[in-house]
Design an enzyme around this catalytic site. Structure first.
Site, mmCIF file in Angstrom:
data_model
loop_
_atom_site.group_PDB
_atom_site.id
_atom_site.type_symbol
_atom_site.label_atom_id
_atom_site.label_comp_id
_atom_site.label_asym_id
_atom_site.label_seq_id
_atom_site.Cartn_x
_atom_site.Cartn_y
_atom_site.Cartn_z
ATOM 1 N N SER A 291 0.998 -1.357 -0.014
ATOM 2 C CA SER A 291 0.214 -0.168 -0.005
ATOM 3 C C SER A 291 0.751 1.282 -0.189
ATOM 4 O O SER A 291 1.581 1.480 -0.838
ATOM 5 C CB SER A 291 -0.895 -0.267 1.185
ATOM 6 O OG SER A 291 -1.848 0.983 1.163
ATOM 7 N N ASP A 302 10.208 4.870 -9.756
ATOM 8 C CA ASP A 302 10.025 5.736 -10.786
ATOM 9 C C ASP A 302 10.722 6.948 -11.329
ATOM 10 O O ASP A 302 10.799 7.341 -12.298
ATOM 11 C CB ASP A 302 8.646 5.789 -11.063
ATOM 12 C CG ASP A 302 7.457 4.518 -11.225
ATOM 13 O OD1 ASP A 302 8.194 3.488 -11.351
ATOM 14 O OD2 ASP A 302 6.223 4.704 -11.209
ATOM 15 N N LYS A 316 -0.434 -4.157 -3.297
ATOM 16 C CA LYS A 316 -1.844 -3.602 -3.097
ATOM 17 C C LYS A 316 -1.772 -2.289 -3.917
ATOM 18 O O LYS A 316 -1.260 -1.205 -3.352
ATOM 19 C CB LYS A 316 -1.888 -3.425 -1.676
ATOM 20 C CG LYS A 316 -3.079 -2.806 -1.372
ATOM 21 C CD LYS A 316 -3.484 -2.667 -0.035
ATOM 22 C CE LYS A 316 -4.817 -2.138 0.507
ATOM 23 N NZ LYS A 316 -4.925 -0.642 0.099
#
Length: 552
Positions: A291, A302, A316
Site C-alpha cells: 500500500s 519511478d 496492493k
C-alpha cells in the site's frame, strides 16, 4: 457528409446501448433489494423464532461485502473505535502486547511498550493476567482480555497478575492512557556514515518523525540513508507523498487515484522544497511491504531517486475511502486504484473474491512495460520489483513452531525466556547482545526435556508423495527408494536444534532484547548480520555503483 452521418448514427447507437445497460442495472438492483426486503419481512412475520435484526441483517451485510474485496468493511457504531485506530494508530489502554499461553490456559503479558502504563507499572514478559478489577480473566480469550484492558483514557483499574518465576501474586493500579505504537521505532547513524530509519506504519504524523530523524542524522554527517519498509503494511497516502517529497523536488506528480466517480479522482504532487535531492537513498522492501509503502518505494523508483533493494513487494494498488452511514456507522470501501509516476498500477492480484479464496496473482506475462524518468524498464501488476534483489534469511520450520503458541510444548520457548530475564537484571546493549553458546545449550536441554513436537515439512511432503505414488501405481517399484528417503528424513529434534542454531538464537535474542530495550532495541539487534542491510549500506557508500543502477 455520409461519413459524418455514419459517425452520428454510431454515437447515438452507443448512447442508446449505454442507456439500456444503465436501465438494466438499476432494474436488477431494485429487483434484488425488493426480493431481500420481502424475504426478511416474511421471516420476521412468520418464522418460528423471533429474528434478531442486527444479527440476521448484519450477516447479510457481511456476506455482501465479503463478495467484493478484502478491504471493504462496515463498522457499526460500537466498532468505530477500531476504525479510528486503523487511521491514527492510537487507542486507549495499558500499552502492551498480550498472548495466550496454551500450557497455562491463561492470557499473559508478552511485550510492554516503552513509557506506557504497563511498563511503568513494572509488568514483565510472561506475567499471568488473573483479574481486572473484580472480574476474573481466567479461561478468557485474548480478545476478551484485550477489550477489558482498553477503555477511556484517564480511567483506572486494579490488575491482578501472577509472576511465573516466583509464583507471587501482585495487585497494581493502572491508569489507561492514549497508546500509539511508534511509527519509527528506531533510527540511527552507523559509524560508516550511513543513516538508518525503520518505518513501521504510515499513520498520522509519521512523515514528520521521518523528517526529524533525517535532519538529525544529516547534521551529524550522514553520507547515505537506508529507509526500511520491509514489514510496513501501509496506511496514509498523504504521509507517503510527504516522505517522497523529502527527496524529490516540489511540483512532482507522485500518485494518482482513479475510480468510477470523477470527483473521487485526485492527483498528489510534492508541495514543498525537498531536504536533499542528491544523497544516496536505498529503500529496503519485502513481501510484506504494501500500500502506502509501495507508493513510497514505487515513486522513488519511478523518479530514479532511490535504489530499491530486497524482494518483490505485496502488490496492493487499491485505495479505500470512508463514508458515514446511518446510525453513526461507517463504510470503508475500495474506491480507486492508484497509479505511480510511471503510470503503472502495481495491484498484484484480482482483488475480487473468488470461490474458495482469491484468484491467482497476475502472471508476469500479462503485465505491461513502463519506464522510469531515466528510461529504465519497470512493470505493473505485480508489486514493486527491486532494482537489486537480495533474499532475506528465511525462518526454519522448527523456529516457526517454537515461536508460535499452538500446543502445550511450544510454550517452552516463552518459559525459558522468562527464566532468562529473571536471572539477568541487565544485558549487553541492544546492538551487541546475543545468546551465548552455553545459554543455547541450556535452551536445547529444556526443549528436548519438554517433549516438544513439530511437523517437519519434508516429512509431510514425502507422505503426500507416497500417497500419490500409490494412487498412480508407482509405489511398489520405488518402495526401496522411498524407504531410504524416509529414514533420512526421520524427525531428529536434537539434530534440528543444532542445525538451525543460528536462526533460533536470533529468535531468542529478539524476544529477550525487547524485554529490556523495547521495540527500538529489537530493531537495532535485528540489524546484526542482516545481509539486506549490509548490501544496502555498501551500495549507499558506492556512488559509482549507485548511479549506475539509476542511470544505466
Amino acid at each position: 457528409m455520409r461519413r459524418i452521418l455514419t459517425l452520428l448514427i454510431a454515437f447515438v447507437t452507443t448512447v442508446a446501448a449505454m442507456s439500456q445497460t444503465d436501465d438494466a442495472h438499476y432494474f436488477e438492483t431494485k429487483k434484488q433489494l425488493d426480493i431481500f426486503n420481502s424475504i426478511y419481512k416474511s421471516l420476521d412475520l412468520a418464522y418460528v423464532d423471533t429474528l434478531d435484526a442486527s444479527e440476521v441483517v448484519g450477516t447479510a451485510i457481511k456476506a455482501m461485502l465479503r463478495s467484493l474485496d478484502p478491504y471493504t468493511e462496515y463498522y457499526p457504531e460500537e466498532n468505530m473505535k477500531d476504525l479510528k485506530e486503523i487511521y491514527t494508530g492510537k487507542f486507549a489502554g495499558i500499552g502492551a502486547l498480550i498472548r495466550y499461553n496454551l500450557k497455562l490456559d491463561r492470557v499473559v503479558i508478552d511485550e510492554p511498550y516503552e513509557g506506557m502504563p504497563a511498563a511503568l507499572a513494572g509488568l514483565r514478559k510472561g506475567d499471568i493476567i488473573l483479574s481486572i478489577d473484580d472480574s476474573s480473566m481466567v479461561d478468557k480469550s485474548v480478545s476478551y482480555v484485550s477489550s477489558r484492558l482498553r477503555g477511556d483514557p484517564g480511567t483506572s483499574f486494579i490488575l491482578k497478575i501472577q509472576r511465573p518465576t516466583t509464583g507471587k501474586k501482585i495487585k497494581m493500579k493502572i491508569t489507561r492512557q492514549i497508546v500509539q505504537t511508534p511509527s519509527v521505532p528506531y533510527y540511527g547513524l552507523r559509524p560508516d556514515g550511513v543513516g538508518y530509519i525503520n518505518l513501521k506504519q504510515f499513520t498520522e504524523g509519521c512523515a514528520k518523525e521521518v523528517r526529524n530523524a533525517f535532519i538529525e542524522m544529516k547534521e551529524k554527517g550522514m553520507r547515505g540513508i537506508v529507509l526500511d519498509l520491509r514489514d510496513n503494511g501501509g496506511g496514509s497516502e498523504s504521509e507517503a507523498v510527504q516522505i517522497v517529497n523529502m527527496f524529490v523536488p516540489k511540483g512532482k506528480l507522485i500518485v494518482s487515484n482513479r475510480g468510477k466517480l470523477k470527483r473521487s479522482n485526485v492527483d498528489y504532487y510534492t508541495k514543498v522544497e525537498p531536504l536533499d535531492t542528491i544523497m544516496p537513498v536505498v529503500v529496503l522492501v519485502g513481501d510484506m511491504t504494501a500500500s502506502a509503502s509501495e507508493i513510497t518505494s514505487g515513486a522513488l523508483q519511478d523518479l530514479d531517486r532511490a535504489v530499491i533493494l530486497g524482494t518483490r513487494t505485496y502488490g496492493k494498488g487499491l485505495v479505500q475511502t470512508s463514508i458515514d452511514v446511518p446510525y453513526n456507522g461507517n463504510l470503508k470501501f475500495t474506491s480507486n486504484k492508484y497509479y505511480i509516476p510511471s503510470g503503472r498500477c502495481i495491484q498484484a492480484i484480482n482483488y475480487r473474491h473468488a470461490q474458495g479464496g482469491y484468484t491467482e496473482h497476475i502472471p508476469d506475462s500479462l503485465t505491461h512495460l513502463f519506464h522510469t524518468a531515466n528510461g529504465r524498464e519497470v512493470r505493473d501488476g505485480g508489486g514493486i520489483t527491486p532494482d537489486v534483489v537480495v533474499e532475506a534469511d528465511s525462518l526454519p520450520n522448527i523456529g516457526y513452531y517454537l515461536a508460535s503458541s499452538g500446543t502445550d510444548s511450544t510454550e517452552v520457548m516463552l518459559e525459558w525466556e522468562v527464566d532468562y530475564i529473571a536471572r539477568h537484571p541487565q544485558i549487553a546493549p541492544a546492538s551487541d547482545f546475543e545468546i551465548s553458546d552455553a545459554d543455547y545449550a541450556d535452551f536445547k536441554r529444556r526443549v528436548i526435556a519438554s517433549g516438544f513436537k513439530y511437523d517437519p515439512e519434508s516429512e509431510k511432503y514425502l507422505s503426500n508423495l507416497i500417497k500419490l505414488a500409490k494412487f498412480e501405481g508407482y509405489y511398489d517399484d520405488a518402495k526401496e527408494e522411498f524407504d531410504r528417503l524416509e529414514k533420512k528424513l526421520t524427525h531428529n529434534l536434537e539434530h534440528d536444534l543444532e542445525y538451525h542454531k543460528k536462526a533460533i538464537k536470533r529468535l531468542l535474542a529478539d524476544d529477550i532484547v525487547a524485554a529490556y530495550y523495547y521495540q527500538r532495541g529489537t530493531v537495532e539487534n535485528q540489524l546484526r548480520g542482516d545481509k539486506q542491510m549490509e548490501e544496502a549500506c555498501r551500495i549507499a557508500l558506492s556512488p559509482e555503483e549507485y548511479w549506475k543502477i539509476l542511470r544505466p
